[in-house]
Design a protein around this motif. Structure first.
Motif, PDB file in Angstrom:
ATOM      1  N   VAL A  36     -15.789 -31.934 141.263  1.00  0.00           N
ATOM      2  CA  VAL A  36     -15.529 -30.467 142.315  1.00  0.00           C
ATOM      3  C   VAL A  36     -13.695 -30.081 142.357  1.00  0.00           C
ATOM      4  O   VAL A  36     -13.810 -29.270 141.379  1.00  0.00           O
ATOM      5  CB  VAL A  36     -15.189 -32.035 143.260  1.00  0.00           C
ATOM      6  N   THR A  37     -13.166 -31.251 141.153  1.00  0.00           N
ATOM      7  CA  THR A  37     -11.900 -30.381 140.820  1.00  0.00           C
ATOM      8  C   THR A  37     -11.564 -30.040 138.991  1.00  0.00           C
ATOM      9  O   THR A  37     -10.460 -29.911 138.854  1.00  0.00           O
ATOM     10  CB  THR A  37     -10.604 -32.016 141.610  1.00  0.00           C
ATOM     11  N   PRO A  39     -13.826 -28.369 137.109  1.00  0.00           N
ATOM     12  CA  PRO A  39     -14.219 -26.776 136.176  1.00  0.00           C
ATOM     13  C   PRO A  39     -13.526 -25.797 136.561  1.00  0.00           C
ATOM     14  O   PRO A  39     -13.650 -25.036 134.679  1.00  0.00           O
ATOM     15  CB  PRO A  39     -15.059 -26.143 137.340  1.00  0.00           C
ATOM     16  N   GLN A  40     -12.375 -25.580 137.384  1.00  0.00           N
ATOM     17  CA  GLN A  40     -11.321 -24.409 136.761  1.00  0.00           C
ATOM     18  C   GLN A  40     -10.442 -25.221 136.215  1.00  0.00           C
ATOM     19  O   GLN A  40      -9.552 -23.656 135.246  1.00  0.00           O
ATOM     20  CB  GLN A  40     -10.908 -23.978 138.157  1.00  0.00           C
ATOM     21  N   ASN A  65     -20.662 -34.432 144.376  1.00  0.00           N
ATOM     22  CA  ASN A  65     -21.671 -33.322 145.159  1.00  0.00           C
ATOM     23  C   ASN A  65     -22.827 -33.505 144.454  1.00  0.00           C
ATOM     24  O   ASN A  65     -23.638 -32.727 144.371  1.00  0.00           O
ATOM     25  CB  ASN A  65     -20.931 -32.234 144.250  1.00  0.00           C
ATOM     26  N   ASP A  77     -29.564 -27.815 145.626  1.00  0.00           N
ATOM     27  CA  ASP A  77     -28.614 -26.759 145.776  1.00  0.00           C
ATOM     28  C   ASP A  77     -28.373 -25.987 144.741  1.00  0.00           C
ATOM     29  O   ASP A  77     -27.752 -27.032 143.688  1.00  0.00           O
ATOM     30  CB  ASP A  77     -27.684 -27.065 146.327  1.00  0.00           C
ATOM     31  N   ILE A  79     -25.947 -24.620 143.940  1.00  0.00           N
ATOM     32  CA  ILE A  79     -24.803 -23.670 144.006  1.00  0.00           C
ATOM     33  C   ILE A  79     -23.954 -25.494 142.856  1.00  0.00           C
ATOM     34  O   ILE A  79     -23.192 -25.610 142.119  1.00  0.00           O
ATOM     35  CB  ILE A  79     -23.950 -23.748 144.582  1.00  0.00           C
ATOM     36  N   SER A  80     -24.551 -26.188 144.297  1.00  0.00           N
ATOM     37  CA  SER A  80     -24.324 -27.914 143.575  1.00  0.00           C
ATOM     38  C   SER A  80     -24.616 -28.247 142.024  1.00  0.00           C
ATOM     39  O   SER A  80     -23.792 -28.803 140.852  1.00  0.00           O
ATOM     40  CB  SER A  80     -25.155 -29.249 144.461  1.00  0.00           C
ATOM     41  N   ALA A  82     -25.104 -26.261 139.792  1.00  0.00           N
ATOM     42  CA  ALA A  82     -24.193 -26.128 138.392  1.00  0.00           C
ATOM     43  C   ALA A  82     -23.284 -26.318 138.524  1.00  0.00           C
ATOM     44  O   ALA A  82     -22.913 -26.189 137.078  1.00  0.00           O
ATOM     45  CB  ALA A  82     -24.299 -24.050 139.175  1.00  0.00           C
ATOM     46  N   GLN A  83     -22.497 -26.779 139.303  1.00  0.00           N
ATOM     47  CA  GLN A  83     -20.688 -27.864 139.410  1.00  0.00           C
ATOM     48  C   GLN A  83     -21.296 -28.797 138.343  1.00  0.00           C
ATOM     49  O   GLN A  83     -20.939 -29.198 137.420  1.00  0.00           O
ATOM     50  CB  GLN A  83     -20.465 -27.286 140.291  1.00  0.00           C
ATOM     51  N   ALA A  86     -22.015 -28.144 135.209  1.00  0.00           N
ATOM     52  CA  ALA A  86     -20.357 -26.928 134.364  1.00  0.00           C
ATOM     53  C   ALA A  86     -19.739 -28.812 133.663  1.00  0.00           C
ATOM     54  O   ALA A  86     -19.297 -28.350 133.298  1.00  0.00           O
ATOM     55  CB  ALA A  86     -19.189 -26.958 135.361  1.00  0.00           C
ATOM     56  N   THR A  97     -16.174 -38.979 127.268  1.00  0.00           N
ATOM     57  CA  THR A  97     -17.252 -39.958 128.457  1.00  0.00           C
ATOM     58  C   THR A  97     -18.040 -39.238 129.784  1.00  0.00           C
ATOM     59  O   THR A  97     -16.596 -39.379 130.268  1.00  0.00           O
ATOM     60  CB  THR A  97     -16.898 -41.312 127.688  1.00  0.00           C
TER      61      THR A  97
ATOM     62  N   LEU B  30     -16.242 -25.982 147.939  1.00  0.00           N
ATOM     63  CA  LEU B  30     -15.590 -27.041 146.542  1.00  0.00           C
ATOM     64  C   LEU B  30     -16.716 -26.675 146.214  1.00  0.00           C
ATOM     65  O   LEU B  30     -16.483 -27.893 144.672  1.00  0.00           O
ATOM     66  CB  LEU B  30     -14.623 -27.597 146.960  1.00  0.00           C
ATOM     67  N   LYS B  31     -18.214 -27.075 145.793  1.00  0.00           N
ATOM     68  CA  LYS B  31     -19.218 -26.249 144.791  1.00  0.00           C
ATOM     69  C   LYS B  31     -19.205 -25.481 144.207  1.00  0.00           C
ATOM     70  O   LYS B  31     -19.514 -25.943 142.456  1.00  0.00           O
ATOM     71  CB  LYS B  31     -20.328 -26.236 146.017  1.00  0.00           C
ATOM     72  N   ILE B  33     -16.894 -23.009 141.007  1.00  0.00           N
ATOM     73  CA  ILE B  33     -16.627 -23.323 139.687  1.00  0.00           C
ATOM     74  C   ILE B  33     -15.735 -22.122 139.646  1.00  0.00           C
ATOM     75  O   ILE B  33     -14.775 -21.905 138.784  1.00  0.00           O
ATOM     76  CB  ILE B  33     -17.610 -24.171 138.969  1.00  0.00           C
ATOM     77  N   THR B  34     -15.245 -21.448 140.510  1.00  0.00           N
ATOM     78  CA  THR B  34     -14.271 -20.175 140.089  1.00  0.00           C
ATOM     79  C   THR B  34     -13.367 -20.679 140.633  1.00  0.00           C
ATOM     80  O   THR B  34     -12.567 -21.297 141.283  1.00  0.00           O
ATOM     81  CB  THR B  34     -15.111 -18.649 140.692  1.00  0.00           C
ATOM     82  N   ARG B  35     -11.702 -19.453 140.249  1.00  0.00           N
ATOM     83  CA  ARG B  35     -10.739 -20.430 140.968  1.00  0.00           C
ATOM     84  C   ARG B  35      -9.619 -19.079 141.672  1.00  0.00           C
ATOM     85  O   ARG B  35      -9.823 -19.134 142.673  1.00  0.00           O
ATOM     86  CB  ARG B  35      -9.298 -20.336 139.994  1.00  0.00           C
ATOM     87  N   HIS B  79      -8.311 -26.312 145.539  1.00  0.00           N
ATOM     88  CA  HIS B  79      -9.268 -24.879 146.122  1.00  0.00           C
ATOM     89  C   HIS B  79      -8.271 -24.419 147.773  1.00  0.00           C
ATOM     90  O   HIS B  79      -8.506 -23.105 148.552  1.00  0.00           O
ATOM     91  CB  HIS B  79     -10.471 -25.129 146.293  1.00  0.00           C
ATOM     92  N   TRP B  82      -5.643 -21.858 147.040  1.00  0.00           N
ATOM     93  CA  TRP B  82      -6.418 -21.030 146.709  1.00  0.00           C
ATOM     94  C   TRP B  82      -6.632 -19.777 147.511  1.00  0.00           C
ATOM     95  O   TRP B  82      -6.541 -18.909 147.849  1.00  0.00           O
ATOM     96  CB  TRP B  82      -7.376 -20.988 145.146  1.00  0.00           C
ATOM     97  N   THR B 194     -11.535 -45.313 126.961  1.00  0.00           N
ATOM     98  CA  THR B 194     -12.763 -44.909 127.531  1.00  0.00           C
ATOM     99  C   THR B 194     -13.998 -45.119 127.077  1.00  0.00           C
ATOM    100  O   THR B 194     -15.268 -45.078 127.346  1.00  0.00           O
ATOM    101  CB  THR B 194     -12.348 -44.023 128.448  1.00  0.00           C
ATOM    102  N   THR B 195     -13.696 -45.781 125.296  1.00  0.00           N
ATOM    103  CA  THR B 195     -14.322 -45.365 124.983  1.00  0.00           C
ATOM    104  C   THR B 195     -14.425 -46.964 123.787  1.00  0.00           C
ATOM    105  O   THR B 195     -13.407 -47.019 123.820  1.00  0.00           O
ATOM    106  CB  THR B 195     -15.151 -44.954 123.612  1.00  0.00           C
TER     107      THR B 195
END
Ligand code: SF4
Lengths: 466, 196
Positions: A36-37, A39-40, A65, A77, A79-80, A82-83, A86, A97, B30-31, B33-35, B79, B82, B194-195
């Motif tokens: 959720v936090t 992708p940007q 999500n 969904d 949109i979910s 796609a996130q 991503a 990982t 929050l789903k 993915i844009t800013r 967000h 934003w 982490t690996t």
């Protein structure tokens, strides 16, 4: 003068020290990522042509999500979906990982770190999620960050930060039988308020804290943010070491000995001074629940819905009036008379194996009330497998509850598990904000034990009421 | 990031404390993915209520939000910043901000001006008496001007400097890569990876 636990961890991570008004530049040992936090942040990296500096100190999971049913089918969904996709593409592109749906390491980010042995004392841990404070239970300095900071850590493995102030929360004596870490932290938040910890890192100390299991300590540190604090910490001790030992990514052999020797130097020095201290007597506590719409609006379960007229602070009075209206509660109603529609057992606060065991022990052989539904959501796929190997799934299913796959689920109204308008939940999660669990949904925060007892009788109840 | 020196705009008096980030923007949004593009999500649940402040045409172009204490508590979602900025807000004034929210604002270019409870009350009364009135937030002098009054506000000096200069943090830190590499040499060998 001696140093506190948090100061020691802080000092050990200063890459370049503050000059005048500039912050310290702090090294980050572990960066946890979710869909959720981030992708940007990855977009920002790409736009600037930057790489992830230390992919091997970064790990990603899918939790907020994702559905908790039919996880082997594509996410319905778009949109979910796609996130989540991503996150997968970003991790693969930048060499991180990731534990995706279906992987046995997938789960809520704050359950995954500790169970892999990645969360260790003395570390700095960040994640684009405010409940990163959970990891402080191991004596790590762990806190939530925003998406710009996620990008910053991905690019540089550091963060510019000003030292937090320190507050000791000393919990003397023992918790009475049947009173849990959740009741303790809810009591603390009600006492210091949702802003009481602002600017501080809280250090939980004292006999009651020392006797908690790692799970209980995580529950406490998890909710530090609900008192406004960025982080909560507990000094590492034998309980901590025993929990970490032999976990997959824990130090092994001579490395283990070196690590433990270092970890033992971390507890707050006897002559260290905190900026603030709160003292709690554990022996006076009892099961605690919230009645309002912020986590500070709580009372012992034996109490009644407060009358806003009795609240002297004008801001809090208005807040209480609004909260009662939203929660559709009348002053004077006994908390135990509040009828519940849905019981949610799960989340990074109370979705670990110990929580499921505690609830199952109360429910075993009984049936949940016909008037409500109960959903049980393990905090991670591993917790789910462990629970199933102990037969806990059968206990819940046999009682009429639902048994789900791992994720944040109903903790936040983001994935398919949501409250509907006006629906009232007893929830083991951490936030009772308006609409948190779904638009118009009403939340009472409770411990797993209270959740289980409530599920059996249909209204808020403690195991001792059964 | 655009530099912030001073701003004058319509003030919106939001008489509420504990405005958490779930209220500022519900998780449902929050789903994405844009800013950008979150203006529709700002205060979503409240905006469904016709009586809500921002539904009043006067506040359609509001740019300075005056809110009660503990603004921005809860989730770390950037967000929230934003959404406020996409709606058009340039500054938020409150007696107390949650730490993460305040940090996120500084990164995004949204000014968080901290004042006392008394000043908040004065601002509310001023704006309620003159709906649609403008107020000025001056970051250089750290002052809020409304009508003939001027009051000081608080902001972290480093955040203030970055906002005035319009600087972005990653760029600043990138200048210290040598020090980061040096630090990395000293990390204990058993620090977890982490690996395997
Ligand atoms: S379980 Fe809830 S609080 Fe924890 S990470 Fe998920 S959404 Fe956040």
């Amino acid at each position: 003068m001696g140093l506190t636990l948090s100061q020691k961890v802080w000092n050990a991570h200063i890459v370049s020290a503050s000059e005048g008004n500039t912050p310290d530049l702090l090294y980050v040992d572990l960066h946890l990522v979710h869909e959720v936090t981030s992708p940007q942040a990855f977009d920002g990296l790409r736009a600037a042509g930057r790489k992830v500096r230390r992919p091997e100190l970064t790990v990603a999971t899918e939790d907020h999500n994702v559905p908790t049913l039919d996880i082997n089918k594509p996410i319905a969904d778009p949109i979910s979906r796609a996130q989540v996709e991503a996150l997968r593409t970003n991790c693969d592109e930048f060499g991180i990982t990731r534990y995706s749906l279906g992987n046995k390491e997938q789960g809520i980010v704050h359950v995954v770190g500790p169970q892999l042995g990645l969360t260790q004392p003395g570390m700095t841990i960040v994640c684009g999620d405010s409940h990163t404070s959970t990891h402080g239970a191991f004596g790590a300095l762990a806190f939530g960050i925003g998406t710009s900071e996620v990008e910053h850590v991905l690019a540089t493995q550091t963060l510019p930060l000003k030292m937090f102030k320190t507050m000791a929360i000393t919990v003397n004596n023992k918790l009475p039988e049947g009173v849990t870490a959740k009741d303790l932290i809810l009591t603390i938040i009600a006492k210091i308020g949702t802003g009481g910890g602002q600017g501080y890192v809280l250090e939980y100390r004292g006999e009651a804290v020392r006797s908690l299991s790692m799970e209980g300590r995580m529950t406490m540190c998890n909710m530090s943010i609900e008192a406004g604090a960025r982080a909560g910490m507990i000094a590492p001790d034998e309980t901590t070491f025993a929990y970490i030992k032999d976990k997959d990514l824990a130090p092994k052999g001579t490395d283990w000995d070196k690590a433990v020797a270092y970890w033992k130097t971390l507890p707050t020095d006897p002559d260290a001074v905190f900026d603030n201290e709160v003292i709690i007597d554990a022996s006076t506590l009892s099961p605690f629940v919230t009645w309002g719409t912020n986590p500070g609006q709580g009372l012992p379960l034996t109490g009644s819905v407060p009358n806003p007229k009795d609240i002297t602070d004008p801001g809090e009075r208005v807040a209480a009036e609004r909260a009662l209206e939203y929660m559709a509660l009348t002053p004077g109603t006994k908390l135990k008379d509040i009828e519940i529609d849905t019981v949610f057992l799960g989340s990074c606060t109370n979705g670990r194996i110990e929580d499921l065991r505690a609830a199952a022990a109360i429910i075993e052989g009984k049936q949940i009330a016909k008037t409500l539904k109960m959903i049980v959501v393990p905090g991670s796929a591993r917790v789910r497998l462990q629970a199933e190997s102990e037969g806990l799934d059968k206990v819940f299913l046999g009682a009429g509850a639902e048994w789900r796959s791992a994720g944040c689920s109903m903790c936040l109204g983001m994935n398919p598990d949501k409250l509907s308008k006006g629906e009232r939940a007893a929830s083991t999660s951490n936030r009772n904000f308006e609409g948190r669990q779904g638009p118009g949904g009403r939340t009472h925060l409770v411990s797993p034990q209270v959740a289980a007892a409530t599920a059996l009788v249909g209204h808020l109840a403690a195991p001792s009421d059964l | 990031m655009e530099a912030f020196i001073r701003h004058t705009g319509i003030g919106a008096p939001l008489r509420r404390g504990n405005v958490d980030t779930d209220q500022i923007i519900p998780a449902e949004y929050l789903k994405r993915i844009t800013r950008h593009g979150y203006e529709d999500a700002l205060f979503k649940a409240w905006r469904d209520d016709d009586a809500f402040l921002l539904n009043h045409p006067i506040y359609k172009n509001a740019t300075v939000l005056v809110a009660g204490p503990e603004f921005g508590t809860g989730s770390s979602r950037e967000h929230a910043v934003w959404a406020l900025m996409d709606y058009g807000f340039k500054a938020v004034i409150s007696p107390r901000f949650a730490d993460i929210f305040r940090g996120n604002s500084g990164k995004g270019g949204l000014l968080t001006a901290q004042v006392t409870d008394e000043v908040t009350e004065q601002l509310w009364q001023y704006l309620e008496a003159k709906p649609g009135a403008e107020i000025t937030v001056d970051l250089e002098s750290e002052q809020i001007t409304f009508g003939s009054n001027s009051v000081q506000f608080d902001i972290d000096p480093y955040v203030r400097w970055r906002l005035l200069e319009g600087l972005d943090d990653v760029g600043i830190t990138m200048q210290q890569l040598d020090k980061i590499s040096e630090f990395e040499q000293k990390r204990p060998s058993w620090s977890p990876k982490t690996t395997v």
